[in-house]
Enzyme design. Structure first.
Site, PDB file in Angstrom:
ATOM      1  N   HIS A   1      29.178  49.248  26.743  1.00 30.71           N
ATOM      2  CA  HIS A   1      28.388  49.811  27.840  1.00 30.71           C
ATOM      3  C   HIS A   1      27.551  48.705  28.471  1.00 30.71           C
ATOM      4  O   HIS A   1      26.764  48.040  27.802  1.00 30.71           O
ATOM      5  CB  HIS A   1      27.521  50.962  27.328  1.00 30.71           C
ATOM      6  N   ALA A   2      27.755  48.553  29.774  1.00 36.66           N
ATOM      7  CA  ALA A   2      27.262  47.382  30.477  1.00 36.66           C
ATOM      8  C   ALA A   2      25.755  47.148  30.305  1.00 36.66           C
ATOM      9  O   ALA A   2      25.307  46.040  30.065  1.00 36.66           O
ATOM     10  CB  ALA A   2      27.603  47.520  31.963  1.00 36.66           C
ATOM     11  N   ARG A   3      24.977  48.220  30.409  1.00 39.09           N
ATOM     12  CA  ARG A   3      23.510  48.066  30.449  1.00 39.09           C
ATOM     13  C   ARG A   3      22.876  47.899  29.077  1.00 39.09           C
ATOM     14  O   ARG A   3      21.669  47.655  28.980  1.00 39.09           O
ATOM     15  CB  ARG A   3      22.913  49.293  31.121  1.00 39.09           C
ATOM     16  N   GLU A   4      23.650  48.006  28.016  1.00 40.00           N
ATOM     17  CA  GLU A   4      23.086  47.944  26.666  1.00 40.00           C
ATOM     18  C   GLU A   4      23.033  46.493  26.207  1.00 40.00           C
ATOM     19  O   GLU A   4      23.746  46.073  25.295  1.00 40.00           O
ATOM     20  CB  GLU A   4      23.903  48.857  25.736  1.00 40.00           C
TER      21      GLU A   4
ATOM     22  N   ARG B   1      26.812  51.506  33.501  1.00 42.50           N
ATOM     23  CA  ARG B   1      27.318  51.799  32.150  1.00 42.50           C
ATOM     24  C   ARG B   1      28.814  51.481  31.976  1.00 42.50           C
ATOM     25  O   ARG B   1      29.222  50.931  30.964  1.00 42.50           O
ATOM     26  CB  ARG B   1      27.092  53.292  31.861  1.00 42.50           C
TER      27      ARG B   1
ATOM     28  N   ARG C   1      35.207  56.358  26.213  1.00 38.46           N
ATOM     29  CA  ARG C   1      35.877  57.663  26.296  1.00 38.46           C
ATOM     30  C   ARG C   1      37.367  57.466  26.567  1.00 38.46           C
ATOM     31  O   ARG C   1      38.078  58.417  26.812  1.00 38.46           O
ATOM     32  CB  ARG C   1      35.279  58.530  27.435  1.00 38.46           C
TER      33      ARG C   1
ATOM     34  N   HIS D   1      25.920  49.479  20.144  1.00 39.87           N
ATOM     35  CA  HIS D   1      25.414  50.164  21.337  1.00 39.87           C
ATOM     36  C   HIS D   1      23.891  50.240  21.291  1.00 39.87           C
ATOM     37  O   HIS D   1      23.270  49.881  20.309  1.00 39.87           O
ATOM     38  CB  HIS D   1      25.955  51.605  21.387  1.00 39.87           C
ATOM     39  N   SER D   2      23.313  50.760  22.357  1.00 38.45           N
ATOM     40  CA  SER D   2      21.913  51.159  22.348  1.00 38.45           C
ATOM     41  C   SER D   2      21.790  52.330  23.303  1.00 38.45           C
ATOM     42  O   SER D   2      22.638  52.500  24.185  1.00 38.45           O
ATOM     43  CB  SER D   2      21.001  50.009  22.790  1.00 38.45           C
TER      44      SER D   2
ATOM     45  N   TYR E   1      25.926  63.537  19.576  1.00 34.92           N
ATOM     46  CA  TYR E   1      26.584  64.550  20.406  1.00 34.92           C
ATOM     47  C   TYR E   1      28.091  64.366  20.284  1.00 34.92           C
ATOM     48  O   TYR E   1      28.567  63.341  19.782  1.00 34.92           O
ATOM     49  CB  TYR E   1      26.155  64.461  21.871  1.00 34.92           C
TER      50      TYR E   1
ATOM     51  N   GLU F   1      23.613  52.482  17.055  1.00 34.24           N
ATOM     52  CA  GLU F   1      22.794  52.562  18.262  1.00 34.24           C
ATOM     53  C   GLU F   1      21.506  51.810  17.938  1.00 34.24           C
ATOM     54  O   GLU F   1      20.695  52.255  17.129  1.00 34.24           O
ATOM     55  CB  GLU F   1      22.475  54.020  18.615  1.00 34.24           C
TER      56      GLU F   1
HETATM   57  O1  0X9 Z   1      28.093  57.937  24.201  1.00 31.61           O
HETATM   58  C1  0X9 Z   1      28.471  56.912  23.629  1.00 31.61           C
HETATM   59  O2  0X9 Z   1      29.515  56.339  23.895  1.00 31.61           O
HETATM   60  C2  0X9 Z   1      27.605  56.293  22.542  1.00 31.61           C
HETATM   61  N1  0X9 Z   1      26.227  56.420  22.901  1.00 31.61           N
HETATM   62  S1  0X9 Z   1      25.592  55.545  24.137  1.00 31.61           S
HETATM   63  O3  0X9 Z   1      24.267  55.986  24.394  1.00 31.61           O
HETATM   64  N2  0X9 Z   1      25.461  54.040  23.693  1.00 31.61           N
HETATM   65  O4  0X9 Z   1      26.444  55.644  25.271  1.00 31.61           O
HETATM   66  C3  0X9 Z   1      27.840  57.009  21.217  1.00 31.61           C
HETATM   67  C4  0X9 Z   1      29.199  56.897  20.634  1.00 31.61           C
HETATM   68  C5  0X9 Z   1      29.216  57.128  19.154  1.00 31.61           C
HETATM   69  N3  0X9 Z   1      30.429  57.673  18.736  1.00 31.61           N
HETATM   70  C6  0X9 Z   1      30.927  57.649  17.459  1.00 31.61           C
HETATM   71  N4  0X9 Z   1      30.454  56.818  16.580  1.00 31.61           N
HETATM   72  N5  0X9 Z   1      31.880  58.460  17.134  1.00 31.61           N
HETATM   73 ZN    ZN Z   2      26.674  52.731  24.533  1.00 32.31          ZN
END
Ligand code: 0X9
Ligand code: ZN
Length: 400
Positions: free
Chosen positions: A163-166, A222, A238, A289-290, A341, A363
């Site tokens: 993710h670009a902004r992290e 992002r 995704r 990530h963050s 989530y 994260e």
């Molecule tokens: O949404 C995401 O891709 C990640 N959070 S973020 O705020 N950095 O965008 C979480 C992905 C975590 N997924 C798994 N570990 N399964």
């Molecule tokens: Zn991320």
């Protein structure tokens, strides 16, 4: 009805003209349908993702209509720094100071190149693909053939900059790589716990186009920079095949969680997929990530417990302890879907499914005060705590 429309019109004018700044608003989505509407909107998110309940969004000049047209209650939280043309005020070229400054993409690669030049027997690199905008995506390998054992038996993959902004993510990747080299030379207690025959593959920045776009155009970008026609970008996290298209991803190209036209439609995700198929078995996979201060594992795409959850949990908890024990913050550990989530098509789900790898997302800092724009004086403490967590992962990955 008429009054309501007038009111809406008035607030539109007020918000639209008064707002010359970037604002963090808190939107309340009372139902899953409302949350989906927010998720499909092109507003940038300050929160990790859209949930039923409160989600913070980033609203720039001229974007108030997007907020208002959602028809959901919202309130002002804080002003944000102007995300445009970040490079005008931030240099990002001090390649030797990655512990105190965020670096431009070229400076990051220059730092890895310095390490490679200084350690020709330990560090190699390979181009694994090319981004939409023509940037080379690199993988750097660290392999300490200390005991005369030159055979790589298994791989640890560390992926940064999805993710670009992290920006803290590539910064932590650099630190872990530096520490690996360092602990090899000092032969400290840490390397003693490292399983022989382990090669470490780091992707310094898997999404270089998005990362650079943050510097030049939008600090809160992002996704990658695919041209969707009427919008830009696919959420690379995704776009992996495991669970692709499921809940916690969007089919709308302007969404922040747009999954892309098909699984592995993106050159960036293809590069990682193809690369991982060529290296020795992937025993551990870490995606940086963050923000949120979380240690997450499979699954993202379903709330069902993953097979092997007890081991994943024990190791996730050990990582959390390792982070804390290294002078760090308190992190929360749990399966992605139920701790953070639902998120479908994420890379750790893919690595767990395909390689049975000990696959985790960390994260990094913080928990929301600064969010993606983590102040530079928190770079080093975040790097240090992450190293504590990483060692636990490496020490435990073969004990399954
Ligand atoms: O949404 C995401 O891709 C990640 N959070 S973020 O705020 N950095 O965008 C979480 C992905 C975590 N997924 C798994 N570990 N399964
Ligand atoms: Zn991320």
């Amino acid at each position: 009805m008429r009054n309501w429309i007038t009111l809406l019109g008035l607030s539109l004018v007020t918000l639209g003209s008064a707002q010359s700044e970037w604002i963090r608003y808190r939107v309340t989505a009372p139902t899953p349908a409302a949350a989906q509407r927010l998720s499909d909107s092109s507003l940038a998110l300050f929160s990790d993702d859209v949930v039923v309940g409160d989600t913070d969004v980033i609203v720039g000049p001229g974007e108030a209509w997007k907020l208002i047209s959602l028809g959901l209650p919202f309130r002002w939280i804080s002003a944000l720094p102007d995300p445009r043309n970040w490079s005008a005020t931030h240099l990002g070229t001090e390649a030797d100071d990655y512990q105190h400054q965020y670096l431009r993409y070229d400076a990051i690669i220059a730092q890895y190149e310095t390490w490679r030049a200084q350690n020709p027997d330990l560090v190699t690199r390979q181009a694994i693909g090319t981004s939409w905008n023509g940037r080379t995506i690199w993988a750097y390998r660290f392999f300490g053939s200390a005991n005369g054992n030159r055979i790589v038996k298994h791989s640890v993959v560390v992926e940064a900059g999805v993710h670009a902004r992290e920006w803290i993510s590539p910064a932590v990747g650099m630190y872990l790589f530096d520490k690996l080299i360092n602990s090899f030379w000092t032969r400290n207690i840490l390397t003693a716990r490292m399983p022989a025959g382990t090669a470490f593959y780091f992707i310094p920045v898997i999404n270089p186009d998005g990362y650079e776009y943050c510097w030049t155009n939008d600090r809160f970008w992002r996704k990658n920079r695919r041209n969707n026609g009427s919008s830009f970008g696919v959420d690379l996290n995704r776009n992996f095949s495991k669970g692709w298209g499921g809940p916690g991803s969007s089919g709308s190209s302007n969404s922040e969680t747009y999954r892309g036209p098909s699984a592995f439609s993106e050159p960036e995700t293809q590069a990682l997929r193809d690369f991982m198929d060529t290296i020795p078995p992937v025993k551990a996979f870490l995606d940086l990530h963050s923000y949120g201060q979380l240690v997450l594992w499979a699954w993202g795409y379903t709330e069902n417990l993953a097979p092997g959850d007890p081991w994943l949990r024990a190791t996730g908890n050990a990582m959390k302890q390792g982070i804390f024990a290294n002078g760090g913050k308190s992190y929360t550990a749990g399966p992605c879907s139920t701790t953070l989530y639902l998120a479908s098509g994420v890379s750790p789900d893919y690595a767990y499914d395909r390689y049975n790898a000990a696959a985790y997302t960390i994260e990094l800092r913080d928990t929301g005060q600064f969010g993606f724009v983590l102040p530079e004086d928190q770079i080093l403490p975040t790097q240090i705590e992450a190293w504590g967590g990483f060692q636990e992962l490496v020490a435990r990955m073969l004990m399954r």
